[in-house]
Design a protein around this motif. Structure first.
Motif, mmCIF file in Angstrom:
data_model
loop_
_atom_site.group_PDB
_atom_site.id
_atom_site.type_symbol
_atom_site.label_atom_id
_atom_site.label_comp_id
_atom_site.label_asym_id
_atom_site.label_seq_id
_atom_site.Cartn_x
_atom_site.Cartn_y
_atom_site.Cartn_z
ATOM 1 N N PRO A 1 0.726 -2.820 17.206
ATOM 2 C CA PRO A 1 0.696 -3.458 15.853
ATOM 3 C C PRO A 1 0.526 -5.118 16.742
ATOM 4 C CG PRO A 1 2.769 -2.164 16.441
ATOM 5 C CD PRO A 1 1.903 -1.485 16.748
ATOM 6 N N PRO A 2 0.542 -5.590 16.246
ATOM 7 C CA PRO A 2 0.068 -7.359 17.165
ATOM 8 C C PRO A 2 1.472 -7.535 16.909
ATOM 9 C CG PRO A 2 -0.579 -7.514 14.956
ATOM 10 C CD PRO A 2 0.080 -5.952 14.623
ATOM 11 N N ARG B 1 -2.928 -6.452 2.525
ATOM 12 C CA ARG B 1 -1.167 -5.855 2.135
ATOM 13 C C ARG B 1 -0.059 -7.051 2.482
ATOM 14 N NH1 ARG B 1 -0.639 -0.860 3.534
ATOM 15 N NH2 ARG B 1 1.810 -0.413 3.375
ATOM 16 N N GLU B 2 -0.378 -7.666 2.965
ATOM 17 C CA GLU B 2 1.165 -8.822 2.601
ATOM 18 C C GLU B 2 1.048 -9.391 2.007
ATOM 19 O OE1 GLU B 2 1.375 -8.784 8.211
ATOM 20 O OE2 GLU B 2 0.654 -10.657 6.759
ATOM 21 N N THR C 1 1.802 -7.312 -1.133
ATOM 22 C CA THR C 1 3.665 -7.745 -1.231
ATOM 23 C C THR C 1 4.433 -8.516 -1.611
ATOM 24 O OG1 THR C 1 3.119 -5.692 1.057
ATOM 25 C CG2 THR C 1 5.507 -7.292 1.072
ATOM 26 N N MET C 2 3.588 -9.786 -1.206
ATOM 27 C CA MET C 2 4.442 -11.048 -1.513
ATOM 28 C C MET C 2 4.299 -11.161 -3.176
ATOM 29 S SD MET C 2 3.805 -13.448 1.793
ATOM 30 C CE MET C 2 4.536 -14.805 0.399
ATOM 31 N N VAL D 1 4.254 -8.319 -4.972
ATOM 32 C CA VAL D 1 4.952 -7.601 -5.414
ATOM 33 C C VAL D 1 6.722 -8.265 -5.041
ATOM 34 C CG1 VAL D 1 6.767 -5.781 -4.852
ATOM 35 C CG2 VAL D 1 4.216 -5.751 -4.591
ATOM 36 N N LEU E 1 -2.529 -4.630 -6.399
ATOM 37 C CA LEU E 1 -0.901 -3.945 -5.710
ATOM 38 C C LEU E 1 -0.208 -3.392 -5.426
ATOM 39 C CD1 LEU E 1 0.994 -7.031 -7.613
ATOM 40 C CD2 LEU E 1 -0.354 -7.393 -6.090
ATOM 41 N N ILE E 2 -0.326 -1.928 -6.256
ATOM 42 C CA ILE E 2 -0.286 -0.355 -6.173
ATOM 43 C C ILE E 2 -0.498 0.132 -4.594
ATOM 44 C CG2 ILE E 2 0.969 0.978 -7.576
ATOM 45 C CD1 ILE E 2 0.866 -0.493 -9.843
ATOM 46 N N LEU F 1 0.828 -0.755 -2.298
ATOM 47 C CA LEU F 1 1.875 -0.405 -1.305
ATOM 48 C C LEU F 1 1.350 1.526 -0.915
ATOM 49 C CD1 LEU F 1 4.049 -2.134 -4.301
ATOM 50 C CD2 LEU F 1 4.314 -2.978 -1.495
ATOM 51 N N LYS F 2 1.295 1.831 -1.385
ATOM 52 C CA LYS F 2 0.933 3.516 -1.321
ATOM 53 C C LYS F 2 -0.100 3.820 -0.057
ATOM 54 C CE LYS F 2 -0.329 5.492 -5.995
ATOM 55 N NZ LYS F 2 -1.548 5.731 -6.763
ATOM 56 N N THR F 3 -0.240 3.106 0.311
ATOM 57 C CA THR F 3 -1.146 3.569 1.496
ATOM 58 C C THR F 3 -0.078 2.777 3.151
ATOM 59 O OG1 THR F 3 -2.545 1.676 1.589
ATOM 60 C CG2 THR F 3 -3.443 3.859 1.245
ATOM 61 N N ARG F 4 -0.255 3.667 4.256
ATOM 62 C CA ARG F 4 0.087 3.358 5.803
ATOM 63 C C ARG F 4 -0.336 2.610 5.720
ATOM 64 N NH1 ARG F 4 3.049 6.634 9.450
ATOM 65 N NH2 ARG F 4 2.617 5.226 10.952
ATOM 66 N N GLU F 5 0.041 0.745 6.872
ATOM 67 C CA GLU F 5 -0.448 0.552 7.276
ATOM 68 C C GLU F 5 -1.913 0.507 8.134
ATOM 69 O OE1 GLU F 5 0.955 -3.592 8.826
ATOM 70 O OE2 GLU F 5 2.585 -2.624 7.985
#
Ligand SMILES: Nc1ncnc2c1ncn2[C@@H]1O[C@H](COP(=O)(O)OP(=O)(O)OP(=O)(O)O)[C@@H](O)[C@H]1O
Ligand SMILES: [Mg+2]
Lengths: 240, 789
Positions: B400-401, B689-690, B693-694, B696, B781-782, B785-789
């Motif tokens: 991860p960065p 993804r981010e 998330t925001m 959400v 959105l959903i 959330l279901k998947t990993r990064e």
């Protein structure tokens, strides 16, 4: 639960249905769910994979819309709202915790929490929220510098820092080992205890159900079974 | 047909990335299009002029004399290397076309009455050649005929040897000698005020007292002949007949303009496509690098299954080839169309009777090679990285960065920022190189806009200095030959003339050591009030009583500096050979003039005060009367109006340059959109993804957009001034590269040009961001959330 008579439910769902259409195929994720969540309640949702748990939670949290039936938050109808209203609902009333922590990698723990408190109406101090989940010492760490359990606790702090009316957790321990999972559950429990937030927690782990006031078992898009724990077990006593 | 699964993946990737593929494709297409356009135009101009020159026997060597006996023709023909010789009578004359008040100038050129000329044949568009025994028949040059709507059967008048002659049009023609018809002292063709008239040779000989003689000779050469030697031989023969020196086709006015144009096209073919293809390379790099980063696990998996590095590399190379192919095909299409369009425009501007637009495969292959090469070059790093990944490492998610609190950001200031702003700043500073490169891409589009629009500024400056600051006269009267300066007084007494100023132009060879330039020395008063010697800085120069003041171009050609002595071999009058010091040099935009005080010139010529042209300032109320009088004066061979020169200059540029500038502006906008769109799409893919998330967490669309747009905005904010700087540098470089013998385009970038370019870059970026914003609204959105990064 003597107060039940005088209180109104925080969340209500009536005959909630959800159909996913992908091309020709129709998947009935929910087939008429009736549900009431009471203030201060801790509810655990159990059920086999694909039974519709996440779908239900997402609809209750204003992330998704139902295909049939009604859902109410206090006196707001959730089923006939536009995106703007649902956004406001999430912003003001709902805290989410997911299996994958979904932290913003470019923000520190404190900043991840502040991200939410900046737009909330009655926020906590972000540092206080992190102290609640036992991360008072790690405020300035970036997600990449935290373990999975720590990241999940940041996510919990982020979810509750706005002092939401309901906290929705979808498999918060799913990606964690049992010891770390317990730490995370303890954090949820503490928040539920100290802030009195109505909490719904999805899990595959039947043991975790013991910490709930009420346990709902979903199957095939319906609530198959419902039971009330006479006594909640503290998270620290759980092990799997 | 069954596709290999990898190829199916390739097709799906291409389809998924279609927006980005198209954006890069368009940038490549712009480069390819410009390259194909310039190369096919060059090719068409070259082959059209070559075929035209060949078919109509355009001569190789030319010479003007005062008067030479016809017998000389045979001696010229006998020169080693000469194939055929044509002698002619060529004279300037004032014309009168019914319904057109202003004086019109004509070039009268003789054609034999007994058949087609041996050289410089006419491409008859209508009618026929003048016939023997019909002295009033003329063939008009087509542009002139069209401008005045004249055709066979129409009449016009010309002053010949001081007498008005009625002429009847019998034909309309084009000539390889007048592909670019430009009057003496003019900068641009003015078809209303200058035309070529072909008349019977006997008629012109009789009119100008040249029976049994000629005043112009042209010769064609045998293949392999040395033109310089022929020129020398002809000079030897013609010297005593008042020759101004023989010259080769390359120095022939019309051909010279055409060659200049082709040279400019070549410069353009080198410069602009390079910029576009470089940006395309960078875009492919951006997209393929991103793709490889995303597909790390798949790459690892494929390798674990036993796919070789080469197969993996080839997979991504094919993707790049596909992107290159999209751009190349689009570019070929644009390029062909633009090439045809611009060649047609040239064919209208340079008058060809036919047009050979049959582009060969060369330009297309070259452009394809360059564009695919650029795309591959851009992608090579990313492809290498993909091939070099070890399977085990590839299947691990990338580390991860690790963000750091940046020393760059003052803690105090930073504390005050809201979290979304911090996200924007940290994202950008985390990958500063990539941010810089994206900024650079957007900056390039601003730069290209500046480079394109700079031409307009330059032209305004030329017009300002050359036509307005430097020229105070309203019109210039050219005389048939050098006259006693008494004529100046005569002109001053004409109606409406407010001021007069003499000028004397003397044809001369200027020599310094081995270097020779054929040209002229212009004598003007040491302090000029009408026709001013102006340098590029806009300062009027007073001439010293003795010595030359020459343009820097001429000084460079002769390799002389102030203080050096130039040998001036005068080609008129007593043909003195003078040694004159260069007193000063000055910068000019147009031509390569050499000035000297008119008194000093006359003394050096050992002649009484003489003039060849007179500049006049005129009261506009008397214009029509003055024109009428001037048309009656036998010694007047030309009348140039400054206002007409300015307007033809502007019109011509509007017809040619503005259209190109328009193309370039469209291309630059494509460039900006392509870069910004890709940058925004990649930012979106990386942040999806981010951002979800925001959403959400309760952030509204507007608030989430802020992060994406903020990042691009920040890069654009850096890019715009950067682009202005790069544009300034490129324009300066290009202006140097574009200098020809004829023009020195001044390097001027007006503040408004910076403004427009920056606005253009901004709008293009905005358009790209708005396009990407629509995707942001459809963020699932959903699913995120279901998947990993
Ligand atoms: N976006 C979608 N499109 C189509 N079908 C979907 C979609 N999301 C969920 N489903 C289907 O709806 C049903 C319920 O899904 P849901 O995610 O609610 O299950 P779940 O109980 O949360 O399962 P798990 O315990 O595995 O997370 C499943 O059959 C799933 O395949
Ligand atoms: Mg689920």
């Amino acid at each position: 639960m003597s107060t039940l008579g005088t209180q109104r439910p925080v969340l209500r769902a009536r005959d909630l249905g959800k159909v996913y259409r992908t091309g020709e195929v129709e998947v009935h994720a929910l087939r008429g769910v009736d549900l009431e969540l009471w203030p201060g309640e801790m509810v655990v949702l159990l059920g086999p994979s694909g039974s519709g748990k996440s779908t239900l939670l997402n609809i209750l949290g204003g992330l998704d819309s139902a295909s049939a039936g009604e859902a109410w938050f206090e006196d707001h109808d959730l089923t006939h709202q536009d995106d703007r209203a649902l956004t406001r609902y999430r912003r003001e009333h709902v805290g989410f915790v997911f299996q994958f922590y979904n932290l913003i990698s470019s923000l520190t723990a404190l900043e991840n929490v502040a991200l939410v408190t900046e737009i909330a109406t009655r926020p906590m101090d972000p540092a206080a929220a992190l102290r609640l989940v036992g991360l008072g010492e790690r405020l300035d760490h970036f997600p990449a510098q935290l373990s999975g359990g720590e990241q999940q606790r940041v996510a919990i702090a982020r979810a509750i820092a706005k002092q939401p009316d309901i906290l929705l957790c979808d498999e918060p321990t799913g990606a964690l080992d049992s010891q770390t999972g317990v730490l995370v559950l303890e954090a949820i429990e503490r928040i539920h205890h100290e802030l009195g937030t109505t909490t719904v927690l999805i899990t595959h782990n039947a043991v975790i159900a013991d910490m709930a006031d009420r346990v709902l078992v979903l199957g095939d898009g319906r609530i198959q079974q419902q039971r009330r724990n006479s006594q909640r077990r503290p998270a620290s006593e759980l092990a799997w | 047909m069954k596709l290999h699964p990898l190829d199916r993946k390739l097709l799906r990737d291409l389809w998924r990335l279609r927006g980005q593929v198209l954006a890069i494709g368009l940038v490549i297409a712009s480069g390819v299009g410009l390259l194909v356009m310039s190369l096919t135009s060059i090719e068409a101009l070259r082959s059209t002029s070559a075929a035209y020159y060949e078919r109509y026997r355009f001569a190789d060597v030319f010479a003007h004399v005062k008067r030479a006996p016809e017998s000389l023709a045979a001696r010229i023909a006998a020169i080693d290397g000469v194939q055929s010789v044509e002698t002619r009578v060529v004279r300037g004359a004032v014309l009168d076309v019914a319904g057109f008040d202003e004086p019109v100038m004509g070039q009268l050129v003789s054609v034999p009455e007994d058949g087609e000329p041996r050289l410089n044949r006419l491409a008859l568009r209508e009618g026929r050649y003048p016939q023997s025994g019909k002295p009033d028949e003329v063939v008009l040059s087509e542009p002139f005929a069209l401008a005045h709507k004249l055709g066979p059967g129409d009449h016009l008048r010309a002053v010949m040897s001081g007498r008005w002659r009625n002429l009847v049009v019998v034909g309309v023609a084009l000539s390889p000698e007048y592909v670019y018809t430009i009057g003496p002292g003019a900068l641009m063709p003015d078809d209303l005020r200058y035309g070529v008239l072909w008349m019977g040779r006997e008629t012109l000989q009789a009119a100008y007292d040249l029976e049994g003689a000629f005043n112009e000779v042209s010769a064609s050469l045998l293949r392999g002949a040395n033109p310089e030697r022929v020129v020398d031989e002809m000079d030897r023969l013609l010297d005593r007949y008042g020759s101004h020196g023989a010259y080769v086709r390359a120095d022939q006015a019309s051909n010279w303009f055409l060659t200049n144009e082709i040279e400019q096209l070549e410069t353009m073919a080198r410069f602009l496509p390079t910029v576009f293809l470089a940006v395309a390379a960078f875009l492919t790099n951006m997209v393929v690098a991103r793709l490889v980063a995303v597909e790390r696990p798949e790459i690892g998996l494929l390798k674990a299954f036993g796919y070789s590095n080469a197969v993996i590399a080839w997979h991504y190379v094919k993707l790049v080839l596909a992107i290159g192919a999209v751009g190349t095909l689009l570019g070929w299409f644009f390029g062909y169309w633009l090439g045809l369009y611009s060649t047609t425009m040239y064919a209208d501007f340079y008058r060809f009777p036919f047009l050979l637009f049959r582009p060969s495969a060369g330009p297309f292959l070259l452009a394809a090679g360059a564009s695919v090469g650029a795309a591959l070059l851009g992608a090579i790093g990313a492809v290498r990285r993909a091939a070099a990944l070890s399977p085990a490492a590839a299947m691990q998610p990338p580390a991860p960065p690790l963000f750091r609190r940046n020393r760059l950001f003052q803690p105090r200031l930073f504390e005050r920022l809201d979290q979304p702003t911090r996200i924007v700043l940290r994202q950008t500073s985390r990958w500063p190189l990539r941010a810089l490169v994206t900024s650079l891409g957007i900056a390039m589009s601003v730069a290209v806009l500046i480079v394109s629009m700079q031409w307009l500024d330059a032209i305004h400056r030329i017009v300002d200095v050359y036509f307005f600051a430097a020229q105070g006269q309203d019109l210039t009267v050219g005389l048939v030959e050098a006259r006693s300066s008494a004529v100046v007084g005569g002109l001053a007494r004409l109606p409406g003339v407010l001021a007069v100023e003499p000028m004397r132009t003397v044809a001369a060879k200027l020599r310094s050591g081995p270097r020779v330039v054929r040209g002229a020395v212009q004598g003007v008063p040491s302090h000029q009030s009408l026709y001013r010697v102006y340098d590029a800085q806009g300062t009027a120069l007073d001439l010293p009583p003795d010595g030359l003041v020459i343009s820097t171009v001429l000084a460079d050609r002769l390799a002389v500096r102030p203080g050096d002595i130039i040998t001036v071999e005068v080609l008129e009058g007593r043909r003195p050979v003078l040694e004159i010091p260069v007193v000063a040099t000055f910068e000019t935009y147009i031509g390569r003039p050499a000035y000297i005080d008119i008194g000093a010139l006359n003394r050096a010529m050992h002649e009484p005060p003489s003039v060849t042209a007179v500049h006049l300032r005129v009261d506009p109320l008397f214009e029509t009367r003055l024109y009428r009088e001037l048309k009656q004066m036998p010694q007047v061979s030309a009348v140039n109006l400054r206002s007409a020169a300015v307007s033809t200059f502007n019109e011509t540029l509007a017809k040619t340059m503005l259209i190109y500038v328009g193309f370039f502006i469209v291309f630059s906008a494509t460039l900006a959109c392509g870069v910004a769109y890709n940058a925004a799409r990649i930012a979106l893919a990386e942040r999806a993804r981010e951002l979800a998330t925001m959403r959400v967490l309760g952030f509204s669309r507007r608030e989430v957009e802020y992060i994406l747009i903020g990042e691009i905005g920040l890069l654009t904010f850096v890019a715009l001034p950067l682009g202005a700087g790069i544009g300034w540098l490129l324009a300066r470089w290009l202006v140097r590269a574009f200098q020809t013998e004829l023009y020195r385009v001044p390097f001027v970038v007006e503040p408004s040009t910076f403004g427009w370019a920056i606005l253009g870059g901004f709008l293009a970026t905005l358009a790209a961001v708005l396009l990407v914003r629509r995707r942001l609204d459809r963020l699932d959105l959903i699913a995120v959330l279901k998947t990993r990064e």
